[in-house]
Design an enzyme around this catalytic site. Structure first.
Site: not given
Length: 298
Positions: A8-11, A14
Protein backbone atom coordinates in the site's frame (compact mmCIF):
# COMPACT_ATOMS: atom_id res chain seq x y z
CA UNK A 1 1.60 -22.59 2.63
CA UNK A 2 0.52 -19.90 0.09
CA UNK A 3 1.95 -16.42 0.76
CA UNK A 4 -0.27 -13.50 -0.27
CA UNK A 5 1.40 -10.09 -0.40
CA UNK A 6 -0.28 -6.74 0.28
CA UNK A 7 1.42 -3.47 -0.71
CA UNK A 8 0.00 0.00 0.00
CA UNK A 9 1.04 3.57 -0.78
CA UNK A 10 -0.83 6.69 0.26
CA UNK A 11 -0.96 8.71 -2.97
CA UNK A 12 -1.10 8.14 -6.70
CA UNK A 13 2.30 9.85 -6.99
CA UNK A 14 3.94 7.07 -5.00
CA UNK A 15 4.71 3.63 -6.38
CA UNK A 16 4.22 0.31 -4.57
CA UNK A 17 6.92 -1.29 -6.75
CA UNK A 18 9.64 -1.49 -4.03
CA UNK A 19 7.18 -3.17 -1.67
CA UNK A 20 6.02 -5.56 -4.40
CA UNK A 21 9.61 -6.51 -5.19
CA UNK A 22 10.32 -7.19 -1.49
CA UNK A 23 7.15 -9.29 -1.23
CA UNK A 24 8.10 -11.25 -4.33
CA UNK A 25 11.56 -11.89 -2.87
CA UNK A 26 9.88 -13.15 0.30
CA UNK A 27 8.09 -15.81 -1.73
CA UNK A 28 4.71 -14.17 -2.45
CA UNK A 29 3.32 -15.53 -5.71
CA UNK A 30 0.19 -13.37 -5.39
CA UNK A 31 0.57 -9.64 -4.64
CA UNK A 32 -2.20 -7.02 -4.26
CA UNK A 33 -1.40 -3.31 -4.56
CA UNK A 34 -3.51 -0.42 -3.27
CA UNK A 35 -3.38 3.39 -3.31
CA UNK A 36 -5.10 4.52 -0.10
CA UNK A 37 -4.46 6.37 3.13
CA UNK A 38 -3.33 4.20 6.02
CA UNK A 39 -5.85 5.93 8.25
CA UNK A 40 -8.71 4.84 6.00
CA UNK A 41 -9.92 1.39 7.03
CA UNK A 42 -12.42 1.19 4.16
CA UNK A 43 -9.91 -0.06 1.58
CA UNK A 44 -11.56 -2.11 -1.21
CA UNK A 45 -8.42 -4.08 -2.15
CA UNK A 46 -7.64 -5.06 1.44
CA UNK A 47 -11.30 -5.96 2.03
CA UNK A 48 -11.29 -8.28 -0.98
CA UNK A 49 -8.03 -9.92 0.13
CA UNK A 50 -9.43 -10.57 3.63
CA UNK A 51 -12.66 -11.94 2.17
CA UNK A 52 -10.94 -14.39 -0.18
CA UNK A 53 -8.04 -15.54 1.96
CA UNK A 54 -8.25 -19.22 2.89
CA UNK A 55 -7.17 -21.56 5.67
CA UNK A 56 -3.41 -22.03 5.72
CA UNK A 57 -2.70 -18.84 3.72
CA UNK A 58 -0.37 -16.14 5.09
CA UNK A 59 -0.92 -12.43 4.50
CA UNK A 60 2.48 -10.75 4.12
CA UNK A 61 3.38 -7.04 4.27
CA UNK A 62 6.75 -5.29 4.17
CA UNK A 63 6.03 -3.28 7.32
CA UNK A 64 3.10 -3.16 9.73
CA UNK A 65 2.27 0.45 8.79
CA UNK A 66 1.52 -0.71 5.21
CA UNK A 67 -1.40 -2.68 6.65
CA UNK A 68 -2.59 -0.56 9.58
CA UNK A 69 -1.83 2.76 11.21
CA UNK A 70 -3.38 1.86 14.56
CA UNK A 71 -2.90 -1.06 16.90
CA UNK A 72 -6.65 -1.66 17.08
CA UNK A 73 -6.90 -1.99 13.28
CA UNK A 74 -3.89 -4.33 13.17
CA UNK A 75 -5.40 -6.62 15.80
CA UNK A 76 -8.78 -6.50 14.07
CA UNK A 77 -7.23 -7.72 10.80
CA UNK A 78 -5.22 -10.45 12.54
CA UNK A 79 -8.36 -11.65 14.37
CA UNK A 80 -10.16 -11.97 11.02
CA UNK A 81 -7.24 -13.96 9.62
CA UNK A 82 -7.14 -16.25 12.66
CA UNK A 83 -10.89 -16.87 12.38
CA UNK A 84 -10.22 -18.23 8.88
CA UNK A 85 -7.23 -20.29 9.95
CA UNK A 86 -4.87 -17.92 8.12
CA UNK A 87 -1.66 -16.24 9.34
CA UNK A 88 0.02 -12.82 9.23
CA UNK A 89 3.67 -11.91 8.65
CA UNK A 90 5.54 -8.61 8.49
CA UNK A 91 8.92 -8.80 6.78
CA UNK A 92 10.59 -5.94 8.69
CA UNK A 93 8.82 -6.43 12.05
CA UNK A 94 9.02 -9.37 14.49
CA UNK A 95 5.51 -10.61 13.79
CA UNK A 96 4.74 -13.99 12.26
CA UNK A 97 1.60 -15.49 13.77
CA UNK A 98 2.59 -18.93 12.48
CA UNK A 99 5.54 -18.99 14.93
CA UNK A 100 5.55 -19.12 18.77
CA UNK A 101 7.63 -15.91 18.93
CA UNK A 102 5.18 -14.10 16.67
CA UNK A 103 2.22 -15.24 18.76
CA UNK A 104 3.95 -13.96 21.91
CA UNK A 105 4.57 -10.57 20.26
CA UNK A 106 0.89 -10.47 19.30
CA UNK A 107 -0.15 -11.16 22.89
CA UNK A 108 2.02 -8.29 24.08
CA UNK A 109 0.47 -5.99 21.48
CA UNK A 110 -3.03 -7.08 22.55
CA UNK A 111 -2.24 -6.27 26.20
CA UNK A 112 -0.85 -2.87 25.16
CA UNK A 113 -4.00 -2.15 23.15
CA UNK A 114 -6.24 -2.99 26.11
CA UNK A 115 -4.12 -0.77 28.37
CA UNK A 116 -4.40 2.05 25.82
CA UNK A 117 -8.20 1.67 25.69
CA UNK A 118 -8.39 1.76 29.49
CA UNK A 119 -6.34 4.98 29.60
CA UNK A 120 -8.55 6.60 26.96
CA UNK A 121 -11.70 5.64 28.88
CA UNK A 122 -10.30 7.04 32.11
CA UNK A 123 -9.19 10.31 30.43
CA UNK A 124 -12.62 10.69 28.85
CA UNK A 125 -14.40 10.17 32.18
CA UNK A 126 -12.04 12.61 33.91
CA UNK A 127 -12.66 15.22 31.20
CA UNK A 128 -16.44 14.87 31.53
CA UNK A 129 -16.24 15.16 35.33
CA UNK A 130 -14.09 18.30 35.01
CA UNK A 131 -16.50 19.81 32.47
CA UNK A 132 -19.50 19.17 34.71
CA UNK A 133 -17.66 20.66 37.70
CA UNK A 134 -17.04 23.84 35.64
CA UNK A 135 -20.67 23.97 34.52
CA UNK A 136 -19.83 23.05 30.92
CA UNK A 137 -21.91 20.58 28.90
CA UNK A 138 -20.12 18.11 26.68
CA UNK A 139 -20.82 17.80 22.99
CA UNK A 140 -19.68 19.01 19.60
CA UNK A 141 -19.93 22.83 19.40
CA UNK A 142 -20.00 22.64 15.60
CA UNK A 143 -23.05 20.37 15.66
CA UNK A 144 -24.82 22.60 18.14
CA UNK A 145 -24.19 25.54 15.83
CA UNK A 146 -25.35 23.44 12.84
CA UNK A 147 -22.00 23.99 11.14
CA UNK A 148 -22.05 22.26 7.74
CA UNK A 149 -18.41 21.14 7.97
CA UNK A 150 -18.91 19.59 11.41
CA UNK A 151 -22.05 17.79 10.23
CA UNK A 152 -20.20 16.35 7.22
CA UNK A 153 -17.38 15.07 9.45
CA UNK A 154 -19.81 13.37 11.82
CA UNK A 155 -21.69 11.76 8.93
CA UNK A 156 -18.45 10.56 7.35
CA UNK A 157 -17.34 9.08 10.70
CA UNK A 158 -20.66 7.26 11.03
CA UNK A 159 -20.37 5.84 7.50
CA UNK A 160 -16.80 4.71 8.23
CA UNK A 161 -17.85 3.09 11.51
CA UNK A 162 -20.76 1.31 9.81
CA UNK A 163 -18.49 -0.01 7.05
CA UNK A 164 -15.96 -1.31 9.56
CA UNK A 165 -18.66 -3.24 11.42
CA UNK A 166 -19.84 -4.79 8.16
CA UNK A 167 -16.28 -5.54 7.11
CA UNK A 168 -15.59 -7.30 10.41
CA UNK A 169 -18.56 -9.64 9.83
CA UNK A 170 -18.03 -10.04 6.07
CA UNK A 171 -16.88 -13.65 6.28
CA UNK A 172 -20.27 -14.56 7.82
CA UNK A 173 -22.40 -13.34 4.93
CA UNK A 174 -20.48 -12.11 1.86
CA UNK A 175 -19.52 -15.57 0.49
CA UNK A 176 -23.12 -16.78 0.78
CA UNK A 177 -24.59 -13.65 -0.81
CA UNK A 178 -22.03 -13.79 -3.62
CA UNK A 179 -22.90 -17.44 -4.37
CA UNK A 180 -26.67 -17.40 -3.90
CA UNK A 181 -27.85 -14.05 -5.23
CA UNK A 182 -29.79 -13.28 -7.37
CA UNK A 183 -30.66 -16.95 -8.05
CA UNK A 184 -32.20 -17.38 -4.59
CA UNK A 185 -34.74 -15.08 -2.85
CA UNK A 186 -33.45 -12.95 0.01
CA UNK A 187 -35.57 -14.78 2.59
CA UNK A 188 -33.88 -18.09 1.73
CA UNK A 189 -30.40 -16.52 1.56
CA UNK A 190 -31.05 -15.07 5.01
CA UNK A 191 -31.92 -18.47 6.43
CA UNK A 192 -28.80 -20.06 4.95
CA UNK A 193 -26.61 -17.24 6.34
CA UNK A 194 -28.14 -17.41 9.83
CA UNK A 195 -27.97 -21.20 9.98
CA UNK A 196 -24.18 -21.04 9.63
CA UNK A 197 -23.57 -18.41 12.31
CA UNK A 198 -21.90 -19.24 15.63
CA UNK A 199 -24.45 -19.52 18.43
CA UNK A 200 -23.22 -16.33 20.12
CA UNK A 201 -23.61 -14.23 16.94
CA UNK A 202 -26.60 -11.95 16.42
CA UNK A 203 -28.84 -13.28 13.62
CA UNK A 204 -29.23 -11.13 10.53
CA UNK A 205 -32.56 -9.67 9.50
CA UNK A 206 -33.52 -9.53 5.84
CA UNK A 207 -33.53 -5.70 5.83
CA UNK A 208 -30.08 -5.51 7.48
CA UNK A 209 -28.61 -8.09 5.11
CA UNK A 210 -29.90 -6.19 2.07
CA UNK A 211 -28.56 -2.87 3.41
CA UNK A 212 -25.16 -4.47 4.05
CA UNK A 213 -25.10 -5.88 0.52
CA UNK A 214 -26.00 -2.48 -0.97
CA UNK A 215 -23.12 -0.90 0.97
CA UNK A 216 -20.65 -3.44 -0.40
CA UNK A 217 -22.04 -3.00 -3.93
CA UNK A 218 -21.58 0.78 -3.57
CA UNK A 219 -17.95 0.23 -2.46
CA UNK A 220 -17.34 -2.04 -5.47
CA UNK A 221 -16.83 -5.14 -3.29
CA UNK A 222 -19.85 -6.98 -4.71
CA UNK A 223 -21.33 -6.90 -8.25
CA UNK A 224 -24.49 -4.85 -8.76
CA UNK A 225 -26.22 -7.86 -10.36
CA UNK A 226 -26.52 -9.37 -6.86
CA UNK A 227 -29.31 -6.87 -6.13
CA UNK A 228 -31.40 -8.05 -9.10
CA UNK A 229 -34.82 -9.61 -8.68
CA UNK A 230 -34.73 -13.34 -7.97
CA UNK A 231 -36.86 -15.80 -9.86
CA UNK A 232 -38.68 -17.75 -7.18
CA UNK A 233 -38.04 -21.47 -7.43
CA UNK A 234 -40.96 -23.86 -7.67
CA UNK A 235 -42.05 -25.63 -4.51
CA UNK A 236 -40.35 -28.85 -5.63
CA UNK A 237 -37.05 -27.11 -6.41
CA UNK A 238 -36.78 -24.91 -3.30
CA UNK A 239 -35.44 -27.53 -0.85
CA UNK A 240 -32.83 -28.88 -3.32
CA UNK A 241 -31.66 -25.28 -3.88
CA UNK A 242 -31.29 -24.61 -0.15
CA UNK A 243 -29.47 -27.89 0.49
CA UNK A 244 -27.21 -27.27 -2.51
CA UNK A 245 -26.39 -23.83 -1.05
CA UNK A 246 -25.38 -25.38 2.29
CA UNK A 247 -23.29 -28.04 0.55
CA UNK A 248 -21.69 -25.46 -1.75
CA UNK A 249 -20.51 -23.38 1.22
CA UNK A 250 -18.80 -26.41 2.78
CA UNK A 251 -18.17 -29.30 0.34
CA UNK A 252 -16.89 -31.47 3.22
CA UNK A 253 -20.05 -31.07 5.33
CA UNK A 254 -21.66 -34.35 6.40
CA UNK A 255 -25.25 -35.37 5.70
CA UNK A 256 -26.00 -35.25 9.43
CA UNK A 257 -24.57 -31.74 9.71
CA UNK A 258 -26.85 -30.64 6.86
CA UNK A 259 -29.77 -32.19 8.78
CA UNK A 260 -28.79 -30.12 11.83
CA UNK A 261 -28.60 -26.93 9.74
CA UNK A 262 -32.04 -27.57 8.22
CA UNK A 263 -33.57 -28.21 11.63
CA UNK A 264 -31.94 -25.01 12.90
CA UNK A 265 -33.56 -23.20 9.96
CA UNK A 266 -36.89 -24.86 10.88
CA UNK A 267 -37.21 -26.26 7.39
CA UNK A 268 -39.65 -29.13 7.10
CA UNK A 269 -38.93 -32.30 5.16
CA UNK A 270 -40.74 -33.00 1.88
CA UNK A 271 -43.27 -34.94 3.98
CA UNK A 272 -43.76 -32.03 6.37
CA UNK A 273 -41.79 -33.42 9.29
CA UNK A 274 -39.49 -31.37 11.54
CA UNK A 275 -36.87 -34.11 12.03
CA UNK A 276 -34.48 -34.63 9.10
CA UNK A 277 -32.77 -37.88 8.18
CA UNK A 278 -29.49 -38.19 6.21
CA UNK A 279 -31.28 -40.33 3.61
CA UNK A 280 -33.69 -37.48 2.84
CA UNK A 281 -30.81 -35.03 2.48
CA UNK A 282 -28.94 -37.42 0.17
CA UNK A 283 -32.03 -37.76 -2.04
CA UNK A 284 -32.42 -33.98 -2.31
CA UNK A 285 -28.70 -33.54 -3.04
CA UNK A 286 -29.07 -35.96 -5.93
CA UNK A 287 -32.03 -33.95 -7.17
CA UNK A 288 -30.00 -30.73 -6.83
CA UNK A 289 -27.26 -32.28 -8.94
CA UNK A 290 -29.82 -33.27 -11.58
CA UNK A 291 -31.09 -29.66 -11.64
CA UNK A 292 -27.55 -28.37 -12.16
CA UNK A 293 -27.48 -26.74 -8.72
CA UNK A 294 -24.59 -28.86 -7.50
CA UNK A 295 -21.39 -29.55 -9.40
CA UNK A 296 -19.96 -32.13 -7.00
CA UNK A 297 -21.29 -35.60 -6.39
CA UNK A 298 -23.36 -35.74 -3.19
Amino acid sequence: MPLIGYARVSTEDQTPLPQSQALKSAGCAEIHEEHASGGNRARPVLARVLERISKGDTLVVVRIDRLARSLSHLLEVIERLEAKGAFFRSIEDPIDTASPQGKFTLQVLGAAAEFERALIRERTKAGLRSARADGRIGGNPGLKARDAGAIRKVRAARVESHFQKLNASAEQWVPEVRRLRPDMPWEDVLRVVNSGLPKESQPWTEARLIRATKTFVKEGLLPEAILGRAVRASKDDRLPAIIAAIKGADPEITLQAICDRLENMRERTPRGRTKWQPSSVKMLLQRAQGLGLLTQSP
